[in-house]
Design an enzyme around this catalytic site. Structure first.
Site, PDB file in Angstrom:
ATOM      1  N   LYS A 140       0.839  -1.197   0.000  1.00  0.00           N
ATOM      2  CA  LYS A 140       0.000   0.000   0.000  1.00  0.00           C
ATOM      3  C   LYS A 140       0.874   1.248   0.000  1.00  0.00           C
ATOM      4  O   LYS A 140       1.820   1.339   0.790  1.00  0.00           O
ATOM      5  CB  LYS A 140      -0.873   0.023   1.261  1.00  0.00           C
ATOM      6  CG  LYS A 140      -1.865  -1.104   1.353  1.00  0.00           C
ATOM      7  CD  LYS A 140      -2.967  -0.899   0.374  1.00  0.00           C
ATOM      8  CE  LYS A 140      -3.968  -2.034   0.455  1.00  0.00           C
ATOM      9  NZ  LYS A 140      -5.043  -1.844  -0.522  1.00  0.00           N
ATOM     10  N   GLU A 197      -2.005   0.511  -8.625  1.00  0.00           N
ATOM     11  CA  GLU A 197      -3.463   0.354  -8.476  1.00  0.00           C
ATOM     12  C   GLU A 197      -4.066   1.658  -7.966  1.00  0.00           C
ATOM     13  O   GLU A 197      -3.573   2.248  -6.989  1.00  0.00           O
ATOM     14  CB  GLU A 197      -3.733  -0.786  -7.494  1.00  0.00           C
ATOM     15  CG  GLU A 197      -5.143  -1.292  -7.428  1.00  0.00           C
ATOM     16  CD  GLU A 197      -5.229  -2.590  -6.620  1.00  0.00           C
ATOM     17  OE1 GLU A 197      -4.387  -3.490  -6.805  1.00  0.00           O
ATOM     18  OE2 GLU A 197      -6.140  -2.649  -5.773  1.00  0.00           O
ATOM     19  N   LYS A 246     -13.399  -7.064  -7.616  1.00  0.00           N
ATOM     20  CA  LYS A 246     -13.670  -7.626  -6.290  1.00  0.00           C
ATOM     21  C   LYS A 246     -15.038  -8.301  -6.374  1.00  0.00           C
ATOM     22  O   LYS A 246     -16.081  -7.627  -6.214  1.00  0.00           O
ATOM     23  CB  LYS A 246     -13.631  -6.546  -5.217  1.00  0.00           C
ATOM     24  CG  LYS A 246     -12.215  -6.017  -4.952  1.00  0.00           C
ATOM     25  CD  LYS A 246     -12.229  -4.941  -3.902  1.00  0.00           C
ATOM     26  CE  LYS A 246     -10.866  -4.633  -3.301  1.00  0.00           C
ATOM     27  NZ  LYS A 246      -9.759  -4.510  -4.229  1.00  0.00           N
TER      28      LYS A 246
END
Ligand SMILES: O=C(O)CCC(=O)C1=CC=C[C@@H](O)[C@@H]1C(=O)O
Ligand SMILES: [Mg+2]
Length: 319
Positions: A140, A197, A246
């Site tokens: 992240k 992302e 997702k």
């Protein structure tokens, strides 16, 4: 066909909080649903919303379950509105599990990406995952100051084996300038960075389109394509990069199947940190719909409970 329907709310504390640009996420709240068909066959489904990604809230999912009769039909399931995508996934998955054919979908050949903790904790954690066989990792960014994160990134890249792939997930937290800086850094690492992302926020589609045309490092949309409607919209606007799907919050599996079978898109399937019930349903979809063998973002097991009858039985018996 009618199905006996019941449901239970579930709150599970993550073994390690998920820290992203959205904030610190410590407890996974979901709804486990149970369908029993007329032969007595039991099937489970999971509703795991992520409202800050654009799905319904947990309360909206509970309100929907609460107003359902004790006996439901496939018509009721396929009529679930698009504003309840996590409910569409949970109920349709439970229905599909009752079909013999669905049991046979094999998802053993998927490769997995391991989610590294944000910040410098990644420098210690990567080796444990490497030893477990992961060759793709996700880290992240957009959580701390960019200068600090670039410093950690440089040591992570030094430590990671050259054959490893690294994904950077900003959760929409970068400025346009920071995104360009990250992309410039990635350009020098000859494809060791699989993609960045959601570098910018959902409202910056045209800027991300511009960045994807200006740099070789791929950009993957995640929050921008959280629901099927958004996925279709970004596809129609000509997104050339990767789409993160997702399954747990994108919506109806049958509608998703139709979209993926009609369009050749570069997809990465990703977890919503569901329990083993939702995970199995999502991985079956990933196995069925993946066209390019990118590692699926379902690596880390310590976010969900193993699917064992005791856990599920106790959930039903304790209420
Ligand atoms: O996709 C993966 O590699 C793991 C799942 C993951 O990173 C996420 C799941 C759910 C919400 C987010 O915090 C995060 C993501 O942004 O992709
Ligand atoms: Mg993401």
């Amino acid at each position: 066909m009618v199905y006996q329907f019941s449901y239970r709310p579930l709150n599970k504390k993550f073994t390690r909080p998920v820290i992203t640009n959205h904030g610190i996420w410590e407890i996974r709240e979901s709804v486990i649903i149970r369908l029993v068909d007329t032969t007595g066959k039991v099937s489970w489904g999971e509703i795991s919303p992520i409202h800050w990604f654009g799905s319904e809230t947990l309360q909206q999912a509970l309100d929907f379950c609460n107003q359902l009769p004790a006996e439901i039909t496939p018509e009721i399931i396929f009529d679930i509105p698009d504003k309840l995508p996590a409910c569409q996934f949970g109920f349709e998955s439970a229905l599909e599990n009752l079909a013999e054919t669905h049991e046979s979908i094999n998802y053993q050949n998927l490769t997995y990406s391991g989610l590294l903790p944000a910040g410098k904790a990644a420098l210690d954690q990567w080796k444990t995952l490497w030893r477990q066989g992961y060759q793709t990792f996700k880290w992240k960014i957009g959580v701390d100051e960019i200068s600090k994160e670039i410093k950690i990134f440089n040591s992570l890249i030094q430590k990671l084996p050259k054959s490893a792939k690294l994904r950077l997930d900003a959760n929409g937290g970068l400025s346009y300038e920071s995104a360009k800086l990250w992309l410039k850094i990635c350009e020098t690492l000859n494809n060791r960075i699989e993609f960045i992302e959601q570098p910018l926020s959902v409202d910056k589609f045209s800027e991300m389109l511009e960045l994807s045309n200006a740099y070789h490092t791929k950009i993957a949309l995640d929050e921008s394509v959280a629901t099927l409607q958004q996925l279709e919209d970004c596809y129609k606007q000509g997104w050339p990069g990767i789409f993160v799907i997702k399954p747990g919050i994108v919506g109806s599996p049958s509608q998703l199947r139709k979209f993926c079978q009609q369009h050749q898109i570069d997809v990465v399937f990703s977890s919503v940190f569901e329990t083993a019930i939702g995970r199995e349903a999502a991985l079956k979809l990933a196995a069925e719909l993946s066209q390019n063998n990118r590692a699926v973002g379902f690596g880390i097991n310590h976010f969900f409970t193993e699917k064992d009858s005791n856990w599920l039985k106790s959930l039903w018996n304790n209420h």
